[in-house]
Design an enzyme around this catalytic site. Structure first.
Site, PDB file in Angstrom:
ATOM      1  NE  ARG A 128      26.919 -12.649  12.715  1.00 55.94           N
ATOM      2  CZ  ARG A 128      25.862 -12.984  13.455  1.00 55.94           C
ATOM      3  NH1 ARG A 128      25.124 -12.032  14.012  1.00 55.94           N
ATOM      4  NH2 ARG A 128      25.534 -14.255  13.645  1.00 55.94           N
TER       5      ARG A 128
ATOM      6  CB  ILE B  97      31.386 -25.011  29.215  1.00 57.55           C
ATOM      7  CG1 ILE B  97      30.159 -25.786  29.729  1.00 57.55           C
ATOM      8  CG2 ILE B  97      32.416 -25.951  28.628  1.00 57.55           C
ATOM      9  CD1 ILE B  97      30.453 -26.750  30.837  1.00 57.55           C
TER      10      ILE B  97
ATOM     11  CE  LYS C 228      23.622 -19.409  28.960  1.00 57.51           C
ATOM     12  NZ  LYS C 228      23.626 -20.524  27.976  1.00 57.51           N
TER      13      LYS C 228
ATOM     14  N   GLY D 287      19.476 -14.509  21.317  1.00 55.89           N
ATOM     15  CA  GLY D 287      20.365 -13.609  20.586  1.00 55.89           C
ATOM     16  C   GLY D 287      21.518 -13.085  21.411  1.00 55.89           C
TER      17      GLY D 287
ATOM     18  NE  ARG E 127      16.763 -16.438  15.074  1.00 53.38           N
ATOM     19  CZ  ARG E 127      18.091 -16.375  15.084  1.00 53.38           C
ATOM     20  NH1 ARG E 127      18.735 -16.506  13.941  1.00 53.38           N
ATOM     21  NH2 ARG E 127      18.769 -16.184  16.191  1.00 53.38           N
TER      22      ARG E 127
ATOM     23  CB  VAL F 261      23.258 -13.858  10.859  1.00 53.11           C
ATOM     24  CG1 VAL F 261      24.212 -12.896  10.166  1.00 53.11           C
ATOM     25  CG2 VAL F 261      22.172 -13.082  11.605  1.00 53.11           C
TER      26      VAL F 261
ATOM     27  CD  GLU G  36      23.307 -20.932  18.284  1.00 52.40           C
ATOM     28  OE1 GLU G  36      23.921 -20.486  19.261  1.00 52.40           O
ATOM     29  OE2 GLU G  36      23.017 -20.254  17.281  1.00 52.40           O
TER      30      GLU G  36
ATOM     31  CD  GLU H 260      23.980 -22.631  31.011  1.00 45.40           C
ATOM     32  OE1 GLU H 260      22.921 -23.248  30.822  1.00 45.40           O
ATOM     33  OE2 GLU H 260      24.721 -22.264  30.074  1.00 45.40           O
ATOM     34  CE  LYS H 261      32.071 -25.377  35.950  1.00 48.13           C
ATOM     35  NZ  LYS H 261      32.860 -24.670  36.984  1.00 48.13           N
TER      36      LYS H 261
END
Length: 535
Positions: free
Chosen positions: A347, A212, A167, A173, A301, A304, A284, A209-210
């Site tokens: 969406r 999941i 990452k 996003g 923020r 959506v 999240e 990172e692992k």
């Protein structure tokens, strides 16, 4: 609830530093409260609905976002020129840009969102992980990869266990993420991820990172005021996503029980308090098969998908944002929040789901939006709209509510059947397909659902095209998957799309309305009659 007359608020005019449906959403909230709104628009958006709906509208530059919606000095100048005392960033663009918050404050403007300090503590992923860990929130095992050699990266991946995720440290996003399933792909993926991160965010740092898997993506909506009140508004399920981009969201999560909800919401409240966060935000998480959850990030923020929470709680989140920014306490307490029924959001984007969700453009020549009991449409569409390629492809959001999830799905299926958009390819066919899938109906899905079901279905279709029974045209003319396109093919595709966009913009430029402000259609006639000032 503290009742303070609008005339006593520190602001009465709000600059909406965004476009599309979220700009309309903020403008409507302002109007409901008796506040004035100021819209901004680029060349591509000169006839957009948010321009017509606002009390005032100001041109801010060319279609390219860097020269318009991301132009901080220009936005600050428009606020000064219009007399706006506050700025609402919506989502995307500058919504999580701490430098923009600082620029607003330096100009004497109230930023309707969290402080730059809170944004910086959450905006950089590794810093956010450290903050969450210090607040006692579980995080996914991982580590930074800067200042280490290839052997150390390989050793760390082996220690974590495959699959792993790479990452971008400054990402967001859903961008700058790569999944690595096999050791042989690690170093190549790492170099690609680092290059992508540098290009997208100007920061090439990557952490590992692992992964999941299978996982559910679940988020907790919260809002905090400057009087020490922090309230969560339940959770949303966001597992129906493609390449880390959400497509469907719902509340509550079908897998949630009171014990898991209590653990996740308490972790969220602790994290929010630890960074002295004020205004709306979302925490999240990933939830694994063992029902353990792990912190991903905080989106500082409005989201959506906020309408599904609004429908299940009865809270107008954007109005609460405005109240909190005005220094007022929240109009409700935690004890007032009761989750009611089930809501689902689709969406609707200008993308072609039958062609690997490639972006689409064109003119909306026909439009019928659904309505009826339990149906809400947040939309920036109108007949004659020229859909640009310069921005996020989101055109509208279809949200339904039902007494339970089964009724919500039934209503959504009906609303999707009513929805018609002519002239631009959209994700409506995908949404209609999804509503009939047994795994979605039974809530038996994870973040891998689209790859397994929709994209798996497309791979079978591709194999049929390549079979001996296929025509010569099918064998030689099939399009490779987007992730397998060569640089030359990608360049040709972008060139073709940009040529279409240039033609659309040139046609718009030549219209009389683009040069002298004369009415081009009845919408502008109504706007002028009602006193819209186009600056």
């Amino acid at each position: 609830m503290e009742n303070v007359a609008i005339s006593q608020w520190p602001f009465h005019k709000v600059l909406v530093a965004n476009r599309g449906e979220i700009a309309l959403r903020v403008i409507r909230a302002c109007r409901d409260l008796g506040l004035q709104s100021v819209a901004v628009y680029s060349d591509a958006d000169r006839n957009a609905l948010h321009v017509r709906m606002a009390d005032e509208a100001y041109h801010i530059g060319p279609a390219v976002a860097a020269q318009s919606y991301l132009n901080i000095p220009k936005l600050i100048e428009v606020a000064r020129q219009s007399g706006a005392q506050a700025v609402h960033p919506g989502y995307g663009f500058l919504a999580e840009n701490a430098d923009f918050v600082d620029a607003c404050q330096a100009a004497g403007l109230i930023f309707i969102g969290p402080s730059s300090t809170a944004q910086r503590s959450m905006g950089e992923k590794t810093a956010a992980r450290r903050t969450a860990q210090a607040a006692g929130v579980p995080i996914v095992p991982g580590a930074m990869t800067d200042m280490v050699d290839d052997q150390e990266i390989q050793a760390k991946a082996e220690e974590l266990g495959y699959p792993v995720l790479l990452k971008a440290a400054a990402g967001g996003g859903g961008k700058g993420i790569r999944l690595v399933r096999e050791p042989r792909d690690l170093l190549t993926s790492f170099r690609t991820a680092r290059s992508e991160a540098q290009t997208a965010f100007g920061d090439g740092r990557v952490y590992i990172e692992k992964a999941i898997t299978p996982a559910r993506h679940i988020e907790v909506q919260f809002i905090a005021d400057s009087h020490g009140h922090v309230v969560h508004l339940g959770e949303r399920e966001c597992s129906i996503q493609r390449r880390h981009q959400k497509l469907i969201e719902e509340s509550p999560s079908p897998i949630m029980d009171e014990a898991l909800r209590k653990r996740m919401t308490e972790a969220t409240i602790n994290l929010v308090r630890s960074i002295e966060y004020v205004n709306a935000g979302t925490a999240e998480f990933l939830v694994g098969p063992d029902r353990n959850f792990y912190f991903l990030e905080v989106n500082a923020r409005i989201q959506v998908e906020h309408p599904v929470t609004e429908w299940c709680t009865g809270v107008d989140l954007v109005q609460e944002q405005l109240r909190v920014a005005a220094g007022l306490p929240l109009s409700f307490s935690q004890d007032d929040i009761r989750l009611r029924g089930a809501a689902i959001e689709c969406r609707i984007s200008a993308e072609d789901p039958e062609n690997r969700f490639l972006p689409a453009t064109g003119t909306v020549w026909g439009l019928q939006e659904p309505s009826g009991p339990g149906v809400r449409v947040d939309s920036s569409l109108y007949p004659g709209l020229q859909v640009p390629l310069f921005y996020d492809p989101l055109l509208a959001k279809l949200i339904v509510w039902g007494h339970n999830r089964e009724q919500a799905i039934t209503r959504l299926r009906r609303a999707l059947d009513e929805y018609t958009i002519v002239g631009v390819r959209t994700t409506l066919p995908f949404a209609r397909w999804l509503m009939d899938q047994p795994r979605f109906i039974s809530a038996d899905f994870s973040t891998d659902f689209i790859a397994e079901e929709w994209e798996g279905r497309q791979k079978i279709a591709d194999l049929r095209l390549l079979s001996p029974e296929s025509s010569e045209e099918g064998q030689n003319g099939s399009t490779p998957p987007a992730e397998e396109l060569s640089l030359e093919q990608l360049a040709a595709l972008v060139g073709s799309l940009m040529a279409q966009e240039h033609q659309v913009q040139e046609q718009a430029r030549r219209r009389p309305a683009a040069q002298d402000g004369a009415s081009a259609n009845r919408w502008l006639d109504v706007a002028r009659r009602d006193g819209l000032r186009r600056i």
